[in-house]
Design a protein around this motif. Structure first.
Motif, PDB file in Angstrom:
ATOM      1  N   LEU A 132       3.937  -1.979   8.449  1.00  0.00           N
ATOM      2  CA  LEU A 132       4.240  -3.406   8.512  1.00  0.00           C
ATOM      3  C   LEU A 132       4.535  -3.850   9.941  1.00  0.00           C
ATOM      4  O   LEU A 132       5.261  -3.176  10.670  1.00  0.00           O
ATOM      5  CB  LEU A 132       5.445  -3.736   7.618  1.00  0.00           C
ATOM      6  CG  LEU A 132       5.262  -3.570   6.112  1.00  0.00           C
ATOM      7  CD1 LEU A 132       6.584  -3.799   5.380  1.00  0.00           C
ATOM      8  CD2 LEU A 132       4.198  -4.531   5.567  1.00  0.00           C
ATOM      9  N   GLU A 133       3.986  -4.991  10.295  1.00  0.00           N
ATOM     10  CA  GLU A 133       4.361  -5.667  11.526  1.00  0.00           C
ATOM     11  C   GLU A 133       5.209  -6.860  11.138  1.00  0.00           C
ATOM     12  O   GLU A 133       4.865  -7.594  10.210  1.00  0.00           O
ATOM     13  CB  GLU A 133       3.123  -6.128  12.296  1.00  0.00           C
ATOM     14  CG  GLU A 133       2.232  -4.995  12.777  1.00  0.00           C
ATOM     15  CD  GLU A 133       1.059  -5.510  13.578  1.00  0.00           C
ATOM     16  OE1 GLU A 133       1.157  -6.603  14.156  1.00  0.00           O
ATOM     17  OE2 GLU A 133       0.032  -4.814  13.613  1.00  0.00           O
ATOM     18  N   ALA A 166       7.245  -9.806   7.367  1.00  0.00           N
ATOM     19  CA  ALA A 166       5.918  -9.196   7.439  1.00  0.00           C
ATOM     20  C   ALA A 166       4.844 -10.189   7.014  1.00  0.00           C
ATOM     21  O   ALA A 166       3.772 -10.258   7.628  1.00  0.00           O
ATOM     22  CB  ALA A 166       5.871  -7.941   6.571  1.00  0.00           C
ATOM     23  N   LYS A 224       4.295 -12.717   9.731  1.00  0.00           N
ATOM     24  CA  LYS A 224       3.537 -12.164  10.850  1.00  0.00           C
ATOM     25  C   LYS A 224       2.042 -12.173  10.560  1.00  0.00           C
ATOM     26  O   LYS A 224       1.216 -12.422  11.445  1.00  0.00           O
ATOM     27  CB  LYS A 224       4.003 -10.727  11.120  1.00  0.00           C
ATOM     28  CG  LYS A 224       3.284 -10.016  12.264  1.00  0.00           C
ATOM     29  CD  LYS A 224       3.646 -10.600  13.613  1.00  0.00           C
ATOM     30  CE  LYS A 224       3.055  -9.781  14.748  1.00  0.00           C
ATOM     31  NZ  LYS A 224       3.414 -10.319  16.075  1.00  0.00           N
ATOM     32  N   ARG A 225       1.668 -11.939   9.303  1.00  0.00           N
ATOM     33  CA  ARG A 225       0.261 -11.797   8.947  1.00  0.00           C
ATOM     34  C   ARG A 225      -0.415 -13.128   8.628  1.00  0.00           C
ATOM     35  O   ARG A 225      -1.604 -13.308   8.896  1.00  0.00           O
ATOM     36  CB  ARG A 225       0.130 -10.852   7.749  1.00  0.00           C
ATOM     37  CG  ARG A 225      -1.311 -10.601   7.337  1.00  0.00           C
ATOM     38  CD  ARG A 225      -1.436  -9.439   6.379  1.00  0.00           C
ATOM     39  NE  ARG A 225      -1.092  -8.163   7.000  1.00  0.00           N
ATOM     40  CZ  ARG A 225      -1.486  -6.980   6.532  1.00  0.00           C
ATOM     41  NH1 ARG A 225      -2.249  -6.914   5.457  1.00  0.00           N
ATOM     42  NH2 ARG A 225      -1.129  -5.872   7.132  1.00  0.00           N
ATOM     43  N   PHE A 226       0.335 -14.082   8.049  1.00  0.00           N
ATOM     44  CA  PHE A 226      -0.277 -15.322   7.586  1.00  0.00           C
ATOM     45  C   PHE A 226       0.528 -16.540   8.044  1.00  0.00           C
ATOM     46  O   PHE A 226       1.739 -16.464   8.226  1.00  0.00           O
ATOM     47  CB  PHE A 226      -0.367 -15.347   6.048  1.00  0.00           C
ATOM     48  CG  PHE A 226      -1.189 -14.240   5.468  1.00  0.00           C
ATOM     49  CD1 PHE A 226      -2.573 -14.254   5.570  1.00  0.00           C
ATOM     50  CD2 PHE A 226      -0.576 -13.165   4.830  1.00  0.00           C
ATOM     51  CE1 PHE A 226      -3.338 -13.227   5.035  1.00  0.00           C
ATOM     52  CE2 PHE A 226      -1.333 -12.130   4.294  1.00  0.00           C
ATOM     53  CZ  PHE A 226      -2.714 -12.164   4.401  1.00  0.00           C
ATOM     54  N   GLU A 236      -2.374 -16.565   0.327  1.00  0.00           N
ATOM     55  CA  GLU A 236      -2.424 -15.264   0.977  1.00  0.00           C
ATOM     56  C   GLU A 236      -1.013 -14.771   1.325  1.00  0.00           C
ATOM     57  O   GLU A 236      -0.690 -13.593   1.131  1.00  0.00           O
ATOM     58  CB  GLU A 236      -3.272 -15.347   2.249  1.00  0.00           C
ATOM     59  CG  GLU A 236      -4.746 -15.626   2.004  1.00  0.00           C
ATOM     60  CD  GLU A 236      -5.070 -17.113   1.936  1.00  0.00           C
ATOM     61  OE1 GLU A 236      -6.275 -17.438   2.010  1.00  0.00           O
ATOM     62  OE2 GLU A 236      -4.130 -17.941   1.804  1.00  0.00           O
ATOM     63  N   TRP A 237      -0.192 -15.696   1.843  1.00  0.00           N
ATOM     64  CA  TRP A 237       1.192 -15.343   2.175  1.00  0.00           C
ATOM     65  C   TRP A 237       1.925 -14.852   0.940  1.00  0.00           C
ATOM     66  O   TRP A 237       2.566 -13.790   0.947  1.00  0.00           O
ATOM     67  CB  TRP A 237       1.910 -16.562   2.759  1.00  0.00           C
ATOM     68  CG  TRP A 237       3.277 -16.285   3.312  1.00  0.00           C
ATOM     69  CD1 TRP A 237       3.614 -16.085   4.617  1.00  0.00           C
ATOM     70  CD2 TRP A 237       4.512 -16.166   2.571  1.00  0.00           C
ATOM     71  NE1 TRP A 237       4.965 -15.841   4.735  1.00  0.00           N
ATOM     72  CE2 TRP A 237       5.541 -15.887   3.501  1.00  0.00           C
ATOM     73  CE3 TRP A 237       4.834 -16.261   1.218  1.00  0.00           C
ATOM     74  CZ2 TRP A 237       6.868 -15.700   3.117  1.00  0.00           C
ATOM     75  CZ3 TRP A 237       6.168 -16.072   0.839  1.00  0.00           C
ATOM     76  CH2 TRP A 237       7.153 -15.802   1.787  1.00  0.00           C
ATOM     77  N   PHE A 274       0.700 -11.407  -0.420  1.00  0.00           N
ATOM     78  CA  PHE A 274       1.167 -10.276   0.394  1.00  0.00           C
ATOM     79  C   PHE A 274       2.662 -10.047   0.195  1.00  0.00           C
ATOM     80  O   PHE A 274       3.123  -8.895   0.088  1.00  0.00           O
ATOM     81  CB  PHE A 274       0.860 -10.550   1.864  1.00  0.00           C
ATOM     82  CG  PHE A 274       1.191  -9.419   2.784  1.00  0.00           C
ATOM     83  CD1 PHE A 274       0.370  -8.308   2.864  1.00  0.00           C
ATOM     84  CD2 PHE A 274       2.329  -9.457   3.579  1.00  0.00           C
ATOM     85  CE1 PHE A 274       0.677  -7.246   3.718  1.00  0.00           C
ATOM     86  CE2 PHE A 274       2.640  -8.411   4.431  1.00  0.00           C
ATOM     87  CZ  PHE A 274       1.805  -7.295   4.499  1.00  0.00           C
TER      88      PHE A 274
END
Length: 251
Positions: free
Chosen positions: A14-15, A74, A77-79, A87-88, A91
């Motif tokens: 995870l970022e 996390a 950070k991704r979405f 999508e958020w 995840f």
């Protein structure tokens, strides 16, 4: 995901978002003067409001806070949660499942308030009470929202992380714990898209034709025995973010 190795690899991969606009910290939940298990309590954690019914152990409260905060950061950070809500949310919920939470569904649906004119804080209670078993959580959720209204520093922290122009995205997470130690959370994920960009949305009057509301409201259960195997990895991944994003609320 039941394999411990897979769980630990997932956490390590995870970022997390670490940029804080204005870190506002009242008292971290692990300070000696924080509410104990015999008291109701609540915290702001980024764009989440967590409420704990009396009876949750201190460890269970920390587990809920850390696991939900990790997946919030996390997912952020991704979405772009304002533009990629599906999508958020997918995840976020999938990640909670990998950490030990059992969730019933992962779908955001359009919500139509029962009143033509409303405040968002009242709509949140309406959403909670519409879930099976939700009425048991509505009193503490209502008290948490009222406490947030009266504590400007905590409200500013919450709005800094939940509000982006015309879009507000946030989680309301009241929790209780049973005799076996498992934690039940009423997970309410909400997105409000409004016609007007402003600095707040919770305690403002809206007309139905001024907003679109999307929400997922469901019961989630944390198997504490399963989570304790990854607890250290979650805390290590969070690092100092566990306090940077958190402010206690006085109920």
């Amino acid at each position: 995901m039941n394999n411990l190795t897979d769980q630990l690899e997932f956490i390590a991969s995870l970022e997390i978002a670490t940029n804080v606009v204005r870190p506002l910290l009242q008292s971290p939940p692990d300070e000696p003067d924080a509410p104990g298990p015999s008291s109701d309590s609540a915290v702001v954690a980024g764009d989440s409001l967590l409420s704990f019914v009396a009876g949750l152990t201190r460890q269970a409260r920390e587990d809920v806070l850390n696991s939900t905060l990790l997946m919030q950061l996390a997912a952020n950070k991704r979405f772009d949660k304002a533009r990629q809500r599906e999508e958020w949310f997918g995840f976020y919920t999938e990640g909670l499942g990998k950490l030990g939470w059992t969730l019933s569904h992962t779908e955001l649906l359009r919500f139509h308030p029962s009143q033509a004119s409303f405040c968002m804080n009242d709509v949140i209670i309406e959403i909670i009470e519409g879930v099976v078993g939700g009425s048991a959580f509505s009193p503490i959720a209502r008290r948490t929202l009222e406490s947030l209204r009266k504590q400007p520093h905590a409200l500013e922290l919450f709005m800094n992380h939940s509000n982006a122009g015309h879009v507000g995205t946030f989680q309301i997470l009241p929790c209780s714990q049973n005799a076996a130690g498992d934690v039940t959370m009423l997970m309410n994920c909400v997105q409000l898209i409004r016609n007007v960009s402003n600095n707040s949305f919770l305690f403002i009057n809206f007309q139905n034709n001024e907003v679109q509301i999307f929400r997922s409201a469901q019961t989630a259960v944390l198997n504490v025995q399963a989570y304790e195997q990854v607890r250290g990895a979650v805390v290590e991944k969070l690092g100092r973010n566990a306090s940077q994003f958190v402010a206690n609320l006085s109920l």
